[in-house]
Enzyme design. Structure first.
Site, PDB file in Angstrom:
ATOM      1  N   CYS A 184       0.833  -1.213   0.000  1.00  0.00           N
ATOM      2  CA  CYS A 184       0.000   0.000   0.000  1.00  0.00           C
ATOM      3  C   CYS A 184       0.864   1.258   0.000  1.00  0.00           C
ATOM      4  O   CYS A 184       1.464   1.615   1.017  1.00  0.00           O
ATOM      5  CB  CYS A 184      -0.926  -0.032   1.220  1.00  0.00           C
ATOM      6  SG  CYS A 184      -1.797   1.519   1.547  1.00  0.00           S
ATOM      7  N   CYS A 187       0.053   3.940   2.565  1.00  0.00           N
ATOM      8  CA  CYS A 187       0.454   3.475   3.902  1.00  0.00           C
ATOM      9  C   CYS A 187       1.930   3.769   4.139  1.00  0.00           C
ATOM     10  O   CYS A 187       2.321   4.278   5.199  1.00  0.00           O
ATOM     11  CB  CYS A 187       0.218   1.968   4.044  1.00  0.00           C
ATOM     12  SG  CYS A 187      -1.476   1.424   3.781  1.00  0.00           S
TER      13      CYS A 187
END
Length: 289
Positions: A184, A187
């Site tokens: 991600c 993230c």
């Protein structure tokens, strides 16, 4: 239909050119000539046939209504998601309106900070009974995640430092949870900010817990990234990636997702500010952590 779809793709390129050129040239002041997008003025944004057939037309609609919602944000000082939902609810064509409302609400309702208002605007705008039943079900589940309610729990998640860890192990402390994965990008982008927040509140009454929802095949990648990125806090690995009960209980549809829980195990925020958002430290200071 195919000819129109090709033309809509061309119009989409025109529509996105200013933003894309500015991004890739790193020139935030870049602008196009006055008549560069004049062809967009002739688009019919209520064409049901083209909406059903052409993904490029749907992309154009998405941009068109996002721009309208940004104008509403400036005009009425609304939150972005509320303004966008209001604009979608005002679409004249029922098919287009119901489809766009549902697609926005299915994901957006799990992120909004204004759950009651969000649900009210959706319910008053949508006339599709099947979609309404689905959103109503999500809404009722989300009400359980309101501030002050007991938080759902996770039990015996693998701890990178050794052994297993459960949410109950943190009783008596605030817990800031970061749900993430190694694949991600957004993230990963939050890691530097998270490290700064962890440093600021080191030795305070708060535990920073990162829960990876990587699939089993990426377990070693998770462990390696903890070392490579020198990740701090407590690094846990969820027991069943997206299907973990804790993840499903919080209706997490996208990551990163941040959750703040109080020392009694009650929810402070089921959708807490990101580390990069100054609202997080404002909230933590307000709680006198």
């Amino acid at each position: 239909n195919e000819a129109k779809n090709i033309n809509y793709e061309y119009l989409s390129f025109l529509n996105n050119y200013k933003e894309y050129h500015s991004y890739f040239s790193k020139n935030e002041d870049f602008t196009t000539s006055k008549d560069f997008t004049k062809e967009l003025n002739d688009v019919d944004y209520t064409n049901e046939n083209d909406f059903k057939f052409s993904s490029n037309y749907r992309n154009l609609l998405g941009s068109y209504y996002r721009n309208q919602s940004q104008e509403l944000v400036k005009k009425d000082s609304l939150e972005n998601d509320i303004a966008h939902l209001k604009i979608l609810a005002s679409i004249n064509n029922e098919t287009i309106k119901n489809k766009m409302l549902y697609e926005n609400a299915e994901f957006g309702i799990t992120y909004t900070n204004n759950l009651t208002d969000f649900y009210k605007i959706y319910s008053e705008g949508s006339t599709d009974s099947k979609n309404n039943e689905k959103i109503n079900l999500i809404y009722n589940k989300l009400k359980v995640l309101s501030k002050g309610n007991v938080s759902p729990k996770f039990t015996n998640y693998e701890n990178n430092a050794g052994g297993t860890t459960s949410l109950d192990d943190f009783k008596g402390k605030f817990v800031y949870i970061d749900v993430w994965a190694t694949w991600c990008g957004p993230c990963i982008a939050e890691i530097p900010s998270l490290k700064k927040v962890e440093k600021k509140y080191h030795n305070k009454n708060i535990e920073f817990v990162s829960i990876s929802i990587d699939k089993e095949k990426d377990h070693d990648k998770w462990k390696k990234m903890i070392v490579d990125k020198e990740l701090g806090g407590m690094q846990l690995y969820a027991d069943n990636d997206w299907k973990s009960q804790f993840i499903e209980d919080y209706l997490i549809k996208g990551i990163p997702r941040f959750i703040l829980i109080d020392p009694s195990g009650n929810i402070v925020s089921s959708n807490a500010p990101r580390p990069s958002d100054k609202k997080l430290t404002e909230l933590l200071d307000e709680l006198k952590i």
